[in-house]
Design a protein around this motif. Sequence first.
Motif, mmCIF file in Angstrom:
data_model
loop_
_atom_site.group_PDB
_atom_site.id
_atom_site.type_symbol
_atom_site.label_atom_id
_atom_site.label_comp_id
_atom_site.label_asym_id
_atom_site.label_seq_id
_atom_site.Cartn_x
_atom_site.Cartn_y
_atom_site.Cartn_z
ATOM 1 N N ASP A 213 0.856 -1.186 0.000
ATOM 2 C CA ASP A 213 0.000 0.000 0.000
ATOM 3 C C ASP A 213 0.894 1.238 0.000
ATOM 4 O O ASP A 213 1.614 1.503 0.974
ATOM 5 C CB ASP A 213 -0.914 -0.003 1.225
ATOM 6 C CG ASP A 213 -1.986 1.068 1.151
ATOM 7 O OD1 ASP A 213 -1.688 2.168 0.648
ATOM 8 O OD2 ASP A 213 -3.120 0.796 1.598
ATOM 9 N N ASP A 214 0.851 1.988 -1.140
ATOM 10 C CA ASP A 214 1.722 3.165 -1.264
ATOM 11 C C ASP A 214 1.372 4.248 -0.252
ATOM 12 O O ASP A 214 2.263 4.947 0.257
ATOM 13 C CB ASP A 214 1.612 3.751 -2.682
ATOM 14 C CG ASP A 214 2.322 2.868 -3.695
ATOM 15 O OD1 ASP A 214 3.317 2.227 -3.298
ATOM 16 O OD2 ASP A 214 1.900 2.812 -4.855
ATOM 17 N N GLU A 215 0.091 4.416 0.039
ATOM 18 C CA GLU A 215 -0.314 5.471 0.957
ATOM 19 C C GLU A 215 0.162 5.181 2.380
ATOM 20 O O GLU A 215 0.685 6.051 3.071
ATOM 21 C CB GLU A 215 -1.836 5.631 0.931
ATOM 22 C CG GLU A 215 -2.374 6.126 -0.407
ATOM 23 C CD GLU A 215 -3.878 6.297 -0.379
ATOM 24 O OE1 GLU A 215 -4.482 6.039 0.693
ATOM 25 O OE2 GLU A 215 -4.444 6.705 -1.410
ATOM 26 N N LYS A 216 -0.036 3.965 2.821
ATOM 27 C CA LYS A 216 0.358 3.599 4.191
ATOM 28 C C LYS A 216 1.826 3.178 4.267
ATOM 29 O O LYS A 216 2.381 3.046 5.363
ATOM 30 C CB LYS A 216 -0.512 2.459 4.699
ATOM 31 C CG LYS A 216 -1.986 2.820 4.783
ATOM 32 C CD LYS A 216 -2.800 1.637 5.303
ATOM 33 C CE LYS A 216 -4.281 1.997 5.398
ATOM 34 N NZ LYS A 216 -5.090 0.841 5.881
ATOM 35 N N GLU A 217 2.427 2.937 3.094
ATOM 36 C CA GLU A 217 3.815 2.483 3.001
ATOM 37 C C GLU A 217 4.057 1.230 3.832
ATOM 38 O O GLU A 217 5.015 1.128 4.607
ATOM 39 C CB GLU A 217 4.779 3.598 3.428
ATOM 40 C CG GLU A 217 4.750 4.794 2.501
ATOM 41 C CD GLU A 217 5.812 5.820 2.849
ATOM 42 O OE1 GLU A 217 6.426 5.689 3.937
ATOM 43 O OE2 GLU A 217 6.044 6.732 2.042
ATOM 44 N N LEU A 218 3.171 0.276 3.647
ATOM 45 C CA LEU A 218 3.314 -1.035 4.297
ATOM 46 C C LEU A 218 2.453 -2.047 3.536
ATOM 47 O O LEU A 218 1.648 -1.682 2.678
ATOM 48 C CB LEU A 218 2.914 -0.963 5.777
ATOM 49 C CG LEU A 218 1.541 -0.348 6.140
ATOM 50 C CD1 LEU A 218 0.396 -1.292 5.898
ATOM 51 C CD2 LEU A 218 1.565 0.085 7.604
ATOM 52 N N TYR A 219 2.681 -3.307 3.872
ATOM 53 C CA TYR A 219 1.900 -4.366 3.229
ATOM 54 C C TYR A 219 0.543 -4.512 3.916
ATOM 55 O O TYR A 219 0.450 -4.449 5.149
ATOM 56 C CB TYR A 219 2.651 -5.700 3.292
ATOM 57 C CG TYR A 219 3.656 -5.879 2.193
ATOM 58 C CD1 TYR A 219 3.269 -6.355 0.941
ATOM 59 C CD2 TYR A 219 5.002 -5.590 2.400
ATOM 60 C CE1 TYR A 219 4.191 -6.524 -0.077
ATOM 61 C CE2 TYR A 219 5.933 -5.757 1.389
ATOM 62 C CZ TYR A 219 5.519 -6.230 0.146
ATOM 63 O OH TYR A 219 6.417 -6.386 -0.855
ATOM 64 N N THR A 220 -0.478 -4.691 3.121
ATOM 65 C CA THR A 220 -1.816 -4.951 3.640
ATOM 66 C C THR A 220 -2.223 -6.377 3.278
ATOM 67 O O THR A 220 -1.826 -6.901 2.238
ATOM 68 C CB THR A 220 -2.843 -3.970 3.056
ATOM 69 O OG1 THR A 220 -2.882 -4.110 1.625
ATOM 70 C CG2 THR A 220 -2.492 -2.539 3.426
#
Length: 360
Positions: A213-220
């Motif tokens: 997830d580019d916005e959260k900068e982590l894997y979802t």
Amino acid sequence: MMLLHKMSIGYFFRYLISSVLFFVLILELLDIFSNLWRYINNGVPLVSILHVALLYFPKCIVFSLPISVLFSIAYTLGNFYANNELIAVFGCGVSLYKFVSPFIIAGILLSVFSFIFEETVVIHTYREKGELTYALLNSKKDFNNDNVTIIDHNYNRIYHADYYNDSSRTLSGIVVTEPGKDGYPFRLDANVAEWSDDKECWIFHNVRVYRWDDEKELYTMNEQHDFADQTYNTMPEAFRNVSRNVEEMEMKTARAWINTLKNAGLPYRDVLTEYLKRFSFTFTPFIVALISISFTGKFRKNVLLMSLLSSMIIAAGYYILQMILVLFAKMGYIHPLIGAWGALASFIVLSIFMLKNADT
């Protein structure tokens, strides 16, 4: 000249049939006695053993043909020389190459016959022989596999499964990873995946999909009950415990199997070498015909014994060299093409050298 050729080729085929039957008998007995104690332990009836031998008969013919051609030509020409008939032939101005031309043609025709016979008859009967032998001895091939990892080069996917069940064509503990479109790896985990013949792809159950997830900068993580995508179409055979025999496959099937192993990132040198060897083995009757022709004038006494002995020695040398080169090819020391064709190429050079130095 036509009469001379007819007489020589008549002798040749007479000896060829006898020698083929002789070597076939030896191979059949070796196969029977190598499994005799297992037949006895499993109470296999004599009729079933004879049925196995009958199915093995075409394969024995293919194995016996090269050495039989070698022996038959050497014995035919040896008899001509021992009876001083070659002196009359060469004294009339007939060259060696013109005299032996029917044997060369016979070698070519027998090579063509060997290839066609192998593809149309031998493969099917040899496969049936293997299946019947497994059934009689209460054995069966196990294609199940555990801790298996393969690569799908079409999509750069890596599959890892804890266990593959071949009978149900299912994967357990499956993990699939691939490069994501955004540059971050994509991962799919599933408890079970089953192959669908209708959709021709894998259907995953109890799925967890990990995306960046580019916005959260982590894997979802996204959980799904079922997941199906027709790009996940790596054939179930790619996950098998590889134990298929190329000798039991038609050419088309063997090529498809090699491509499957390549695309799955599995070792394929063994299969490719055996596949190429089938082509080179086809030319063996022709090559041994050339070599046996060069024996002309070598044996004047004990023609039968010396022809048989020389045939066995040359055949043993050929098969030993081929065995060594094939082994090197499978181990990766040489290219599979060299492993499959190296022995044949070496004996072509040997036959040309021996023909140039043949006694006339």
